[in-house]
Design a protein around this motif. Sequence first.
Motif, short mmCIF file in Angstrom:
data_model
loop_
_atom_site.label_atom_id
_atom_site.label_comp_id
_atom_site.label_asym_id
_atom_site.label_seq_id
_atom_site.Cartn_x
_atom_site.Cartn_y
_atom_site.Cartn_z
N THR A 103 0.82 -1.20 0.00
CA THR A 103 0.00 0.00 0.00
C THR A 103 0.86 1.26 0.00
O THR A 103 2.05 1.21 0.31
CB THR A 103 -0.91 0.02 1.24
OG1 THR A 103 -0.09 -0.02 2.41
CG2 THR A 103 -1.85 -1.17 1.25
N ALA A 104 0.22 2.38 -0.30
CA ALA A 104 0.91 3.67 -0.26
C ALA A 104 1.25 4.02 1.19
O ALA A 104 0.56 3.59 2.12
CB ALA A 104 0.02 4.75 -0.88
N PRO A 105 2.28 4.82 1.41
CA PRO A 105 2.67 5.19 2.77
C PRO A 105 1.59 6.03 3.45
O PRO A 105 0.88 6.79 2.80
CB PRO A 105 3.95 6.00 2.59
CG PRO A 105 3.90 6.49 1.19
CD PRO A 105 3.13 5.47 0.41
N SER A 106 1.50 5.87 4.76
CA SER A 106 0.53 6.64 5.52
C SER A 106 1.06 6.81 6.94
O SER A 106 1.50 5.84 7.56
CB SER A 106 -0.81 5.91 5.55
OG SER A 106 -1.73 6.58 6.37
N GLY A 107 1.04 8.04 7.43
CA GLY A 107 1.47 8.28 8.79
C GLY A 107 2.96 8.19 9.02
O GLY A 107 3.40 8.01 10.14
N VAL A 108 3.75 8.30 7.95
CA VAL A 108 5.20 8.22 8.06
C VAL A 108 5.80 9.43 7.36
O VAL A 108 5.33 9.85 6.31
CB VAL A 108 5.74 6.94 7.37
CG1 VAL A 108 7.25 6.90 7.39
CG2 VAL A 108 5.16 5.70 8.01
N LEU A 109 6.85 9.97 7.97
CA LEU A 109 7.63 10.97 7.26
C LEU A 109 9.09 10.62 7.42
O LEU A 109 9.51 10.04 8.42
CB LEU A 109 7.32 12.39 7.72
CG LEU A 109 7.71 12.86 9.11
CD1 LEU A 109 9.09 13.48 9.12
CD2 LEU A 109 6.71 13.90 9.56
N VAL A 110 9.85 10.93 6.39
CA VAL A 110 11.29 10.69 6.39
C VAL A 110 11.96 12.04 6.58
O VAL A 110 11.66 12.99 5.86
CB VAL A 110 11.74 10.05 5.06
CG1 VAL A 110 13.25 9.97 4.99
CG2 VAL A 110 11.12 8.68 4.89
N THR A 111 12.85 12.13 7.56
CA THR A 111 13.59 13.36 7.80
C THR A 111 14.99 13.21 7.21
O THR A 111 15.67 12.22 7.46
CB THR A 111 13.69 13.66 9.31
OG1 THR A 111 12.37 13.83 9.82
CG2 THR A 111 14.50 14.92 9.57
N VAL A 112 15.37 14.20 6.43
CA VAL A 112 16.68 14.23 5.81
C VAL A 112 17.40 15.46 6.33
O VAL A 112 16.96 16.59 6.11
CB VAL A 112 16.57 14.32 4.27
CG1 VAL A 112 17.95 14.32 3.64
CG2 VAL A 112 15.71 13.19 3.72
N GLU A 113 18.49 15.25 7.07
CA GLU A 113 19.25 16.37 7.62
C GLU A 113 20.32 16.78 6.62
O GLU A 113 21.10 15.94 6.16
CB GLU A 113 19.88 15.99 8.95
CG GLU A 113 20.55 17.15 9.65
CD GLU A 113 21.11 16.78 11.01
OE1 GLU A 113 22.10 17.41 11.41
OE2 GLU A 113 20.56 15.87 11.67
N VAL A 114 20.35 18.06 6.27
CA VAL A 114 21.28 18.58 5.28
C VAL A 114 22.00 19.81 5.83
O VAL A 114 21.58 20.38 6.83
CB VAL A 114 20.54 18.95 3.97
CG1 VAL A 114 19.88 17.73 3.35
CG2 VAL A 114 19.51 20.05 4.20
N ASP A 115 23.06 20.22 5.16
CA ASP A 115 23.81 21.41 5.57
C ASP A 115 23.05 22.70 5.27
O ASP A 115 23.18 23.67 6.01
CB ASP A 115 25.17 21.48 4.86
CG ASP A 115 26.14 20.44 5.37
OD1 ASP A 115 26.04 20.04 6.55
OD2 ASP A 115 27.02 20.02 4.59
N ASP A 116 22.29 22.72 4.18
CA ASP A 116 21.67 23.96 3.70
C ASP A 116 20.25 23.71 3.20
O ASP A 116 20.04 23.47 2.01
CB ASP A 116 22.54 24.58 2.61
CG ASP A 116 22.09 25.95 2.18
OD1 ASP A 116 21.02 26.41 2.60
OD2 ASP A 116 22.82 26.58 1.38
N THR A 117 19.30 23.77 4.11
CA THR A 117 17.90 23.55 3.75
C THR A 117 17.43 24.53 2.70
O THR A 117 16.66 24.17 1.80
CB THR A 117 17.00 23.65 5.01
OG1 THR A 117 17.40 22.64 5.91
CG2 THR A 117 15.55 23.48 4.68
#
Length: 133
Positions: free
Chosen positions: A64-78
């Motif tokens: 199924t498609a994702p639900s209730g999840v988020l992926v956090t990507v930490e970067v130097d320069d948002t």
Amino acid sequence: MFSLYPVICASDVALSRDYYRDLLGMKVVFDSGWFVHLQDPANETVQLGIVAREHDTVPVGYRTAPSGVLVTVEVDDTDAIHTRAVEHGLTIVMPLRSEEFGQRHFMTVDPDGLLVDVVTVIPFSEEQAAFSV
């Protein structure tokens, strides 16, 4: 442990591959069509896998498609990543902003609806610093 990295299911692997490559500047290190492995060119321990949602390696009840999840990507320069996201016409679901709890971030959504939170760590506000351990 040798590694730990997320593998996300995608309806269109090529579309998702291009989304993460274009947004985050990741390089494709393997692409079989049904599975793609991406790495950050500056840090090979930062990896992401993408698998075709309907592939036999994904159990039937979990396609199924994702639900209730988020992926956090930490970067130097948002801000730079935000500019890239806008230039590529990506959907921005939360605008770029600075938070009292020590993040400058925005959220976009990948082709399958997975929330992607792009974050740069900034100083806490004085009030929030009291909660830091």
